[in-house]
Each structure stands twice: as C-alpha cells, then as structure tokens.
Design a protein around this motif. Structure first.
Motif, PDB file in Angstrom:
ATOM      1  N   TYR A 170     -26.671 -52.522 -91.607  1.00 46.70           N
ATOM      2  CA  TYR A 170     -28.304 -52.560 -91.266  1.00 46.70           C
ATOM      3  C   TYR A 170     -29.063 -53.985 -91.360  1.00 46.70           C
ATOM      4  O   TYR A 170     -28.659 -54.959 -92.099  1.00 46.70           O
ATOM      5  CB  TYR A 170     -28.752 -51.414 -92.255  1.00 46.70           C
ATOM      6  CG  TYR A 170     -29.830 -51.735 -92.226  1.00 46.70           C
ATOM      7  CD1 TYR A 170     -31.033 -51.451 -91.152  1.00 46.70           C
ATOM      8  CD2 TYR A 170     -30.947 -52.033 -93.181  1.00 46.70           C
ATOM      9  CE1 TYR A 170     -32.771 -51.560 -90.730  1.00 46.70           C
ATOM     10  CE2 TYR A 170     -32.829 -52.328 -92.993  1.00 46.70           C
ATOM     11  CZ  TYR A 170     -33.429 -52.296 -92.351  1.00 46.70           C
ATOM     12  OH  TYR A 170     -34.596 -51.856 -92.045  1.00 46.70           O
ATOM     13  N   THR A 195     -41.456 -60.809 -90.662  1.00 48.57           N
ATOM     14  CA  THR A 195     -41.491 -60.008 -90.157  1.00 48.57           C
ATOM     15  C   THR A 195     -42.475 -60.336 -88.550  1.00 48.57           C
ATOM     16  O   THR A 195     -41.621 -59.771 -87.767  1.00 48.57           O
ATOM     17  CB  THR A 195     -42.489 -58.509 -90.282  1.00 48.57           C
ATOM     18  OG1 THR A 195     -43.674 -58.264 -90.035  1.00 48.57           O
ATOM     19  CG2 THR A 195     -41.039 -57.338 -90.981  1.00 48.57           C
ATOM     20  N   TYR A 251     -46.261 -47.499 -91.734  1.00 51.50           N
ATOM     21  CA  TYR A 251     -45.500 -46.569 -91.868  1.00 51.50           C
ATOM     22  C   TYR A 251     -44.678 -47.269 -93.276  1.00 51.50           C
ATOM     23  O   TYR A 251     -44.932 -48.289 -94.180  1.00 51.50           O
ATOM     24  CB  TYR A 251     -44.543 -46.903 -91.061  1.00 51.50           C
ATOM     25  CG  TYR A 251     -43.986 -48.046 -90.677  1.00 51.50           C
ATOM     26  CD1 TYR A 251     -44.634 -48.876 -90.176  1.00 51.50           C
ATOM     27  CD2 TYR A 251     -42.227 -48.383 -91.182  1.00 51.50           C
ATOM     28  CE1 TYR A 251     -43.290 -50.563 -90.366  1.00 51.50           C
ATOM     29  CE2 TYR A 251     -41.607 -49.425 -90.558  1.00 51.50           C
ATOM     30  CZ  TYR A 251     -42.244 -50.581 -90.251  1.00 51.50           C
ATOM     31  OH  TYR A 251     -40.818 -51.475 -90.202  1.00 51.50           O
ATOM     32  N   TYR A 304     -42.511 -49.172 -94.329  1.00 51.25           N
ATOM     33  CA  TYR A 304     -41.627 -50.511 -94.962  1.00 51.25           C
ATOM     34  C   TYR A 304     -43.109 -51.031 -95.291  1.00 51.25           C
ATOM     35  O   TYR A 304     -43.233 -51.902 -96.574  1.00 51.25           O
ATOM     36  CB  TYR A 304     -40.890 -51.610 -94.010  1.00 51.25           C
ATOM     37  CG  TYR A 304     -41.293 -52.695 -94.175  1.00 51.25           C
ATOM     38  CD1 TYR A 304     -40.615 -53.234 -95.298  1.00 51.25           C
ATOM     39  CD2 TYR A 304     -42.359 -53.623 -93.081  1.00 51.25           C
ATOM     40  CE1 TYR A 304     -40.892 -54.769 -95.112  1.00 51.25           C
ATOM     41  CE2 TYR A 304     -42.782 -54.896 -93.506  1.00 51.25           C
ATOM     42  CZ  TYR A 304     -42.081 -55.741 -94.302  1.00 51.25           C
ATOM     43  OH  TYR A 304     -41.917 -57.358 -94.436  1.00 51.25           O
ATOM     44  N   THR A 316     -31.262 -56.196 -91.583  1.00 53.03           N
ATOM     45  CA  THR A 316     -32.938 -55.935 -91.169  1.00 53.03           C
ATOM     46  C   THR A 316     -33.760 -56.816 -92.383  1.00 53.03           C
ATOM     47  O   THR A 316     -32.769 -55.786 -93.421  1.00 53.03           O
ATOM     48  CB  THR A 316     -33.501 -55.022 -90.562  1.00 53.03           C
ATOM     49  OG1 THR A 316     -32.958 -54.628 -88.961  1.00 53.03           O
ATOM     50  CG2 THR A 316     -34.931 -55.250 -90.227  1.00 53.03           C
ATOM     51  N   LEU A 317     -34.118 -57.673 -92.260  1.00 50.92           N
ATOM     52  CA  LEU A 317     -34.948 -57.502 -93.835  1.00 50.92           C
ATOM     53  C   LEU A 317     -36.004 -55.923 -94.417  1.00 50.92           C
ATOM     54  O   LEU A 317     -36.413 -55.555 -93.426  1.00 50.92           O
ATOM     55  CB  LEU A 317     -36.126 -58.563 -93.862  1.00 50.92           C
ATOM     56  CG  LEU A 317     -37.284 -57.946 -92.528  1.00 50.92           C
ATOM     57  CD1 LEU A 317     -38.932 -57.757 -93.609  1.00 50.92           C
ATOM     58  CD2 LEU A 317     -37.081 -58.996 -91.746  1.00 50.92           C
ATOM     59  N   TYR A 318     -35.779 -55.726 -95.503  1.00 54.11           N
ATOM     60  CA  TYR A 318     -36.529 -54.229 -95.673  1.00 54.11           C
ATOM     61  C   TYR A 318     -37.309 -55.166 -96.977  1.00 54.11           C
ATOM     62  O   TYR A 318     -37.279 -55.279 -98.078  1.00 54.11           O
ATOM     63  CB  TYR A 318     -35.484 -53.334 -95.318  1.00 54.11           C
ATOM     64  CG  TYR A 318     -34.924 -52.798 -96.462  1.00 54.11           C
ATOM     65  CD1 TYR A 318     -33.664 -53.319 -97.076  1.00 54.11           C
ATOM     66  CD2 TYR A 318     -34.978 -51.591 -97.150  1.00 54.11           C
ATOM     67  CE1 TYR A 318     -32.939 -52.981 -98.172  1.00 54.11           C
ATOM     68  CE2 TYR A 318     -34.495 -51.419 -98.544  1.00 54.11           C
ATOM     69  CZ  TYR A 318     -33.575 -51.983 -99.158  1.00 54.11           C
ATOM     70  OH  TYR A 318     -32.647 -51.920-100.174  1.00 54.11           O
ATOM     71  N   TYR A 329     -33.769 -51.169 -87.241  1.00 49.85           N
ATOM     72  CA  TYR A 329     -34.632 -52.268 -87.822  1.00 49.85           C
ATOM     73  C   TYR A 329     -35.374 -51.810 -88.851  1.00 49.85           C
ATOM     74  O   TYR A 329     -35.597 -51.911 -89.413  1.00 49.85           O
ATOM     75  CB  TYR A 329     -35.333 -52.966 -86.144  1.00 49.85           C
ATOM     76  CG  TYR A 329     -36.261 -53.995 -86.769  1.00 49.85           C
ATOM     77  CD1 TYR A 329     -35.978 -55.540 -86.824  1.00 49.85           C
ATOM     78  CD2 TYR A 329     -37.825 -52.987 -86.604  1.00 49.85           C
ATOM     79  CE1 TYR A 329     -36.930 -55.925 -87.544  1.00 49.85           C
ATOM     80  CE2 TYR A 329     -39.173 -54.400 -87.093  1.00 49.85           C
ATOM     81  CZ  TYR A 329     -38.479 -55.813 -87.231  1.00 49.85           C
ATOM     82  OH  TYR A 329     -38.906 -56.583 -87.443  1.00 49.85           O
ATOM     83  N   MET A 330     -36.637 -50.976 -87.277  1.00 50.28           N
ATOM     84  CA  MET A 330     -37.370 -50.372 -88.997  1.00 50.28           C
ATOM     85  C   MET A 330     -36.941 -49.197 -90.066  1.00 50.28           C
ATOM     86  O   MET A 330     -35.872 -48.234 -89.997  1.00 50.28           O
ATOM     87  CB  MET A 330     -38.592 -49.489 -87.913  1.00 50.28           C
ATOM     88  CG  MET A 330     -39.528 -50.008 -87.153  1.00 50.28           C
ATOM     89  SD  MET A 330     -41.082 -49.201 -86.545  1.00 50.28           S
ATOM     90  CE  MET A 330     -40.423 -48.539 -84.860  1.00 50.28           C
ATOM     91  N   SER A 331     -37.183 -49.539 -91.252  1.00 49.01           N
ATOM     92  CA  SER A 331     -37.234 -48.316 -92.605  1.00 49.01           C
ATOM     93  C   SER A 331     -37.124 -47.385 -91.682  1.00 49.01           C
ATOM     94  O   SER A 331     -36.446 -46.004 -92.396  1.00 49.01           O
ATOM     95  CB  SER A 331     -37.812 -49.186 -93.943  1.00 49.01           C
ATOM     96  OG  SER A 331     -37.740 -50.367 -93.453  1.00 49.01           O
TER      97      SER A 331
HETATM   98  C1  ACM Z   1     -38.954 -53.067 -91.658  1.00 44.88           C
HETATM   99  O1  ACM Z   1     -39.453 -52.220 -91.620  1.00 44.88           O
HETATM  100  N1  ACM Z   1     -37.438 -52.780 -92.613  1.00 44.88           N
HETATM  101  C2  ACM Z   1     -39.289 -54.238 -91.115  1.00 44.88           C
END
Ligand code: ACM
Length: 401
Positions: free
Chosen positions: A114, A243, A160, A162, A116-118, A93-95
């Motif tokens: 992957y 998000t 972080y 993203y 998830t939006l990023y 999920y997290m970049s």
């Molecule tokens: C994200 O960290 N890509 C939501």
C-alpha cells in the motif's frame, strides 16, 4: 537482474512469469493521483524486466480499474486472488479502499503493498505500508506550521475515514502546542467549488492561522481555487495538507497553488541523484508534464522492494516473501528505505515544501533524518519523531521558510 540468494521454488521453475495484481483507479475521484501510482508501478516492473526479471522470470502485472470505488476494489481484489490466483497485490489510495480490500487479502493469504500516506493506527500482517504514517508527516507539518504561522487551526476534509482520523491526530498536536481547533468541516468526496462555501465563511469568521486540508482527489483543486477567489493570502494564512501533491496541483491554476504547504517524504523537485533519475525516467516514459508525487514514488520503490524479496525467497508466496522484506534496504528516490519487521511500515524521510509561483514544490524544511515508522503514535510529541539516527549527508537540516 535482481540478485538471488536462495534456490528457486517449484513455482518459479515451472511458471513463465511472476504474476502480480495491480489495483489503482484510472477513473473516479482520485484517478489523477492513482494514475501516477499505476504508472510508477508499471515503470518499476519494466525496469526490473529490462534488467532480466526476477530469477530470470519477468514480473507480469494483472491490472484492473477499481474506479475510486471501495466496493469495486473489494470485488476486484477477490478476482485477483481467487480467479487470477495472484498472491501479491500493489494498490489502493484512499483508506476506504484499503479497508475494503484487506479482509479479502487476509482471507486468501495474500499480501497488499500500500503506497499511500494514511491515518495510522493499523497493522495487518498481510499489508506492507510504504506511505507515511502520522509520525512521518503530520508531526513535521505541525511543527513547521506552529513555528511559522501559528496554532489556531481550521480543519477542512473530505467525508471519509482518512480525514476524520488524520484530523484527530492533528487536533492532538495542536492542543499539545496550546493551540485551538476552531472548527472541523467535511465536504462530499466529489466536492465542487460551491461545496466549499461554508468553509470559506468559517475562515472569514474565525481568521485561523492555518487551514489544515484533508480534502482528497478532484475536490482539492476546487478548494484551492475557491480559497483564491475569496481573496485569502496564503503567505499569511496557508492551506496545509498531506494529500495535496503534484497530481492535485496539476489540476489547479498556479495562482491558486502558490504559497500553500505540503509535508511528504518525496517531492518531484528533490535534487538528489536518485530522485533526478526516477523523475527523468518517469517523464521520459509518460511525458514531460506528467506529475510525480510522493504516492507514485512509494508505488515505484515498493515494487523494487518486493522484487528483491521474491529473489531472496525464491518464491512469491507471501509467507516466504514477508520475512525477506525486512532484511532489504533499497535506495529509493527519497533516500534509503526499509520495512520495519515489527509493524510492516517503512522508514521514511519527512520533508516540508511550499508551492512557488509556478506551482512547483520548493522544500522549506528538510530535517535530513530517516524516521522510524510509529503507526500507533506511541511517541506522540513534536520533538521526538523516533528517528533511527540515520542522517543524510547531502540533506542538511535547513530552515528556509
Ligand atoms: C488516504 O485516504 N489514505 C489518503
């Protein structure tokens, strides 16, 4: 059964199953949304297996809990590829976790899906990106906000990669519209309500038109609750986000959620037949109250895309799966999707929604266009989203907000 067009290779004939890696957190800061991605992945695997599997063999998930911790993501990715000898991995999920995992995937000639939006500005030959790139969510969100609320923005995000990069894209769009970035504030990843004190002070001081939130995971509910407690009116000045999806909204009161805005290719409330089928199947499997966000929808359709590609290739070898992936179109819950051969990202259907008094997303702008992924924002203007010209017959463009 997924249709096959090529001959099965040795691995398919001699093995008992197609083993695939699954890396979504069941604990930690982003567990709520990653749990939906895990469940959607398993739902798709169950559907494929119930229909006969891929070339008569079932998909077999090998899964671990990386606990929302990028270092653990990396360790577990290594275990999947080196010890479990899996080549295809669905996860992240997290970049920060994607960036931790990709060198391991690349070094071991694997392929990461992957969902998830990023923030964009990335390409790996070893990654298939099925969440939105900035030209498929930031651009549409910005345009909607400028038209309905104004272009004086305050940016609030988790600390972080993203949020920093997504804010950079949003800042460019705001400046392009002759708007103003009033301030940019970052809070710890596991933020609690007190961590938003400075953001609340800045909102009082600057009175922005819009707060663009790149806060992720657990901190999201804390932020929206703090915003409500401070007495701000979302009808005049909403928090807008990419998000804040159904999983994050499920962790806040409906009073804190009402009036805020999110852009995504999928919302649980979408009325199309494919969306209703997916949401019904998900809730039958995981419970009527289980949230179904865009990140889960991407996790679901990417497994179907991968299975179709394995069937065409007769192999789960990434070198054979990759060229097949861009040959497939799949009717995803959001609309028909496909992978762009040039950049490994996905053609998606952007939408903008506002949360109602029950905490449900109501779509306020549905352009009804499938948008080509442009991860490096080569075309970075508010009026050209690189649409591939495919428009939905049912989703006519409408402005309801
Ligand atoms: C994200 O960290 N890509 C939501």
């Amino acid at each position: 059964m997924v249709e096959f067009q090529n001959t099965m290779d040795e691995a398919a004939r001699t093995g008992r199953a197609w083993r695939v890696g699954v890396l979504f957190s069941q604990t930690g800061v982003t567990a709520a949304v990653e749990r939906t991605q895990l469940q959607a992945t398993l739902l798709a695997i169950e559907e494929i297996n119930a229909a006969g599997g891929v070339l008569d063999l079932p998909l077999e998930p090998v899964l671990y809990d990386p606990q929302s911790n990028p270092k653990l993501f990396r360790t577990l990715a290594e275990r999947l590829l080196v010890t479990d000898r899996v080549r295809l991995v669905f996860g992240c999920y997290m970049s920060s976790s994607r960036k931790a995992v990709l060198p391991v995937i690349e070094a071991n000639r694997g392929l990461l899906f992957y969902p998830t939006l990023y923030e964009g500005f990335e390409y790996s030959r070893h990654c298939i990106y099925t969440g939105a790139a900035p030209n498929q969510n930031s651009l549409q969100l910005a345009r909607f906000l400028f038209e309905h609320y104004g272009s004086r923005f305050l940016l609030v995000g988790s600390n972080y990669v993203y949020p920093y990069e997504s804010n950079r894209v949003m800042s460019d769009l705001v400046r392009q519209n002759r708007g103003k970035i009033l301030n940019e504030i970052y809070v710890p990843l596991a933020a609690r309500p007190a961590d938003f004190g400075r953001a609340i002070q800045e909102i009082k001081k600057h009175e922005p038109d819009v707060i663009f939130s790149t806060v992720v995971g657990k901190g999201t509910a804390a932020f929206y609750e703090a915003y409500r407690a401070a007495g701000f009116d979302p009808a005049r000045r909403p928090i807008a986000s990419l998000t804040t999806g159904e999983a994050e909204v499920a962790e806040m009161s409906s009073e804190a959620a009402e009036g805020h805005i999110t852009a995504a290719p999928f919302f649980e409330t979408l009325g199309t037949a494919a969306a209703r089928r997916f949401v019904t199947a998900y809730k039958d499997r995981y419970g009527g109250d289980a949230p179904v966000p865009a990140s889960a929808e991407a996790a679901y359709f990417q497994v179907h895309l991968a299975a179709a590609a394995i069937a065409r290739a007769g192999s789960a070898d990434p070198e054979r799966v990759l060229p097949e992936l861009s040959e497939i179109e799949f009717t995803a819950p959001q609309g028909r999707v496909r992978i762009d051969r040039e950049n490994n990202h996905t053609y998606l259907w952007p939408r903008v929604a506002r949360l109602d008094a029950r905490g449900h997303f109501q779509i306020v702008w549905n352009p009804g266009l499938r948008v080509r992924p442009d991860p490096y924002c080569v075309v970075q203007t508010l009026d050209d989203w690189s649409s591939d010209g495919i428009a939905s017959a049912t989703a006519a463009a409408s402005h309801a907000g």
